[in-house]
Design a protein around this motif. Structure first.
Motif, PDB file in Angstrom:
ATOM      1  N   UNK A 125       8.295  10.512 -21.554  1.00  0.00           N
ATOM      2  CA  UNK A 125       7.096  10.999 -20.880  1.00  0.00           C
ATOM      3  C   UNK A 125       7.535  12.259 -20.151  1.00  0.00           C
ATOM      4  N   UNK A 126       6.947  13.383 -20.488  1.00  0.00           N
ATOM      5  CA  UNK A 126       7.318  14.645 -19.852  1.00  0.00           C
ATOM      6  C   UNK A 126       6.107  15.206 -19.110  1.00  0.00           C
ATOM      7  N   UNK A 127       6.351  15.702 -17.910  1.00  0.00           N
ATOM      8  CA  UNK A 127       5.273  16.257 -17.111  1.00  0.00           C
ATOM      9  C   UNK A 127       5.666  17.632 -16.589  1.00  0.00           C
ATOM     10  N   UNK A 128       4.666  18.403 -16.240  1.00  0.00           N
ATOM     11  CA  UNK A 128       4.873  19.734 -15.682  1.00  0.00           C
ATOM     12  C   UNK A 128       3.532  20.420 -15.533  1.00  0.00           C
ATOM     13  N   UNK A 129       3.531  21.561 -14.891  1.00  0.00           N
ATOM     14  CA  UNK A 129       2.272  22.272 -14.656  1.00  0.00           C
ATOM     15  C   UNK A 129       1.939  23.275 -15.751  1.00  0.00           C
ATOM     16  N   UNK A 130       2.936  23.677 -16.540  1.00  0.00           N
ATOM     17  CA  UNK A 130       2.712  24.705 -17.567  1.00  0.00           C
ATOM     18  C   UNK A 130       2.407  24.032 -18.906  1.00  0.00           C
ATOM     19  N   UNK A 131       1.123  23.951 -19.203  1.00  0.00           N
ATOM     20  CA  UNK A 131       0.669  23.168 -20.352  1.00  0.00           C
ATOM     21  C   UNK A 131       1.237  23.705 -21.659  1.00  0.00           C
ATOM     22  N   UNK A 132       1.305  25.027 -21.798  1.00  0.00           N
ATOM     23  CA  UNK A 132       1.799  25.599 -23.050  1.00  0.00           C
ATOM     24  C   UNK A 132       3.244  25.191 -23.307  1.00  0.00           C
ATOM     25  N   UNK A 133       4.044  25.188 -22.258  1.00  0.00           N
ATOM     26  CA  UNK A 133       5.440  24.787 -22.413  1.00  0.00           C
ATOM     27  C   UNK A 133       5.554  23.294 -22.722  1.00  0.00           C
ATOM     28  N   UNK A 134       4.730  22.492 -22.079  1.00  0.00           N
ATOM     29  CA  UNK A 134       4.744  21.053 -22.358  1.00  0.00           C
ATOM     30  C   UNK A 134       4.413  20.783 -23.822  1.00  0.00           C
ATOM     31  N   UNK A 135       3.371  21.457 -24.304  1.00  0.00           N
ATOM     32  CA  UNK A 135       2.958  21.275 -25.685  1.00  0.00           C
ATOM     33  C   UNK A 135       4.077  21.683 -26.642  1.00  0.00           C
ATOM     34  N   UNK A 136       4.704  22.806 -26.367  1.00  0.00           N
ATOM     35  CA  UNK A 136       5.793  23.287 -27.220  1.00  0.00           C
ATOM     36  C   UNK A 136       6.959  22.310 -27.226  1.00  0.00           C
ATOM     37  N   UNK A 137       7.319  21.796 -26.041  1.00  0.00           N
ATOM     38  CA  UNK A 137       8.434  20.859 -25.954  1.00  0.00           C
ATOM     39  C   UNK A 137       8.091  19.544 -26.648  1.00  0.00           C
ATOM     40  N   UNK A 138       6.853  19.106 -26.465  1.00  0.00           N
ATOM     41  CA  UNK A 138       6.413  17.882 -27.131  1.00  0.00           C
ATOM     42  C   UNK A 138       6.494  18.035 -28.648  1.00  0.00           C
ATOM     43  N   UNK A 139       6.042  19.161 -29.159  1.00  0.00           N
ATOM     44  CA  UNK A 139       6.111  19.412 -30.599  1.00  0.00           C
ATOM     45  C   UNK A 139       7.556  19.401 -31.097  1.00  0.00           C
ATOM     46  N   UNK A 140       8.447  19.987 -30.289  1.00  0.00           N
ATOM     47  CA  UNK A 140       9.863  20.051 -30.664  1.00  0.00           C
ATOM     48  C   UNK A 140      10.497  18.662 -30.713  1.00  0.00           C
ATOM     49  N   UNK A 141      10.258  17.860 -29.676  1.00  0.00           N
ATOM     50  CA  UNK A 141      10.970  16.592 -29.537  1.00  0.00           C
ATOM     51  C   UNK A 141      10.307  15.444 -30.281  1.00  0.00           C
ATOM     52  N   UNK A 142       9.039  15.621 -30.630  1.00  0.00           N
ATOM     53  CA  UNK A 142       8.342  14.559 -31.367  1.00  0.00           C
ATOM     54  C   UNK A 142       8.940  14.321 -32.742  1.00  0.00           C
ATOM     55  N   UNK A 143       9.705  15.282 -33.229  1.00  0.00           N
ATOM     56  CA  UNK A 143      10.401  15.082 -34.504  1.00  0.00           C
ATOM     57  C   UNK A 143      11.545  14.084 -34.364  1.00  0.00           C
ATOM     58  N   UNK A 144      11.959  13.825 -33.097  1.00  0.00           N
ATOM     59  CA  UNK A 144      13.089  12.921 -32.847  1.00  0.00           C
ATOM     60  C   UNK A 144      12.649  11.572 -32.296  1.00  0.00           C
ATOM     61  N   UNK A 145      11.701  11.610 -31.347  1.00  0.00           N
ATOM     62  CA  UNK A 145      11.291  10.396 -30.636  1.00  0.00           C
ATOM     63  C   UNK A 145       9.805  10.473 -30.299  1.00  0.00           C
ATOM     64  N   UNK A 146       9.177   9.340 -29.962  1.00  0.00           N
ATOM     65  CA  UNK A 146       7.815   9.395 -29.446  1.00  0.00           C
ATOM     66  C   UNK A 146       7.777  10.150 -28.115  1.00  0.00           C
ATOM     67  N   UNK A 147       6.813  11.033 -27.953  1.00  0.00           N
ATOM     68  CA  UNK A 147       6.677  11.838 -26.738  1.00  0.00           C
ATOM     69  C   UNK A 147       5.236  11.767 -26.247  1.00  0.00           C
TER      70      UNK A 147
END
Length: 254
Positions: free
Chosen positions: A31-53
């Protein structure tokens, strides 16, 4: 893949970003949180290839938003084993009388109130786990004074003392609590502190070989990976090039 989830606040940069990547590499749902939505989305896209995010745009200062985030977690992400309270900041480096009161309030609201908001909401979940960790990002400024630290150092001293007191309350519950206290690290931290002055931020680290975000992520992962009967109470870490100096002495002049 682990069956236990890791929640990281302030996951869009610095220690939080590096920690998210490291836990994902080791198979932990995030579960990742932060105020910068664009960065969260990018990180989620990156890490979702490895684990549920599961990512949640969140300002930790908003108690209601934190409560809603926890209350609406998908069932598959509710088994939180590790909380990394990373969201925090420093603003300004001048003497106290030149500081902005708004900056002081922002540091207190983020470093103190925000951390308390998240911790309080997650304690019921963490206490249900057979092994859990709360890792609070404090600072060497929580232990050592320096000019210009004023409210930042005070807020991080709260984090360190809150961690120790929380540890007392949770003893025997299976929930471990750590105050992690880094020294000079090269992240966006100083760029934020200096209000976007890149040159000033770069000069601070010039010739220092400072700690890097990946270094702190390694330590966070190590703390969380300790056997259930081990609690790392506090851990202060500096780059080899950083150490303590003499006490400041103001001498009278004729």
């Amino acid at each position: 893949m682990s069956t236990s989830t890791v929640l990281i606040t302030g996951a869009t940069s610095g220690f939080g970003l590096a920690s998210a990547r490291l836990f994902a590499e080791h198979g932990y749902p995030l579960i990742i949180t932060g105020r910068r939505v664009d960065r969260l989305q990018k990180l989620s896209d990156e890490l979702s290839a490895l684990v549920p995010v599961h990512y949640v745009p969140l300002d930790v200062r908003d108690a209601q938003a934190v409560s809603e985030m926890v209350a609406t977690l998908p069932e598959s992400f509710r088994n939180i084993e590790v909380l990394v309270n990373n969201a925090g900041l420093a603003l300004g480096s001048g003497p106290a009388w030149e500081a902005s009161l708004e900056d002081w309030h922002t540091m207190i609201d983020t470093n103190v109130t925000g951390l308390v908001n998240v911790t309080h909401c997650l304690l019921p979940i963490l206490r249900q786990q057979p092994k859990a960790s709360i890792i609070n990002l404090a600072s060497v400024a929580s232990n050592w004074s320096y000019p210009g630290s004023h409210v930042y150092g005070g807020s991080k001293a709260f984090v360190a003392q809150f961690s120790r007191n929380l540890r007392c309350d949770l003893a025997g519950s299976g929930v471990r609590v750590t105050s992690l206290e880094p020294g000079m690290c090269e992240t966006e931290f100083s760029l934020v502190r200096f209000k976007g002055d890149q040159e000033k931020s770069d000069n601070l680290y010039k010739g220092v070989n400072p700690i890097r975000p990946d270094d702190i992520a390694d330590i966070i992962f190590w703390i969380a990976s300790q056997p259930a009967h081990i609690n790392i109470n506090s851990l202060e870490v500096m780059p080899t090039s950083q150490a303590w100096d003499n006490f400041k002495v103001v001498r009278e002049t004729d």
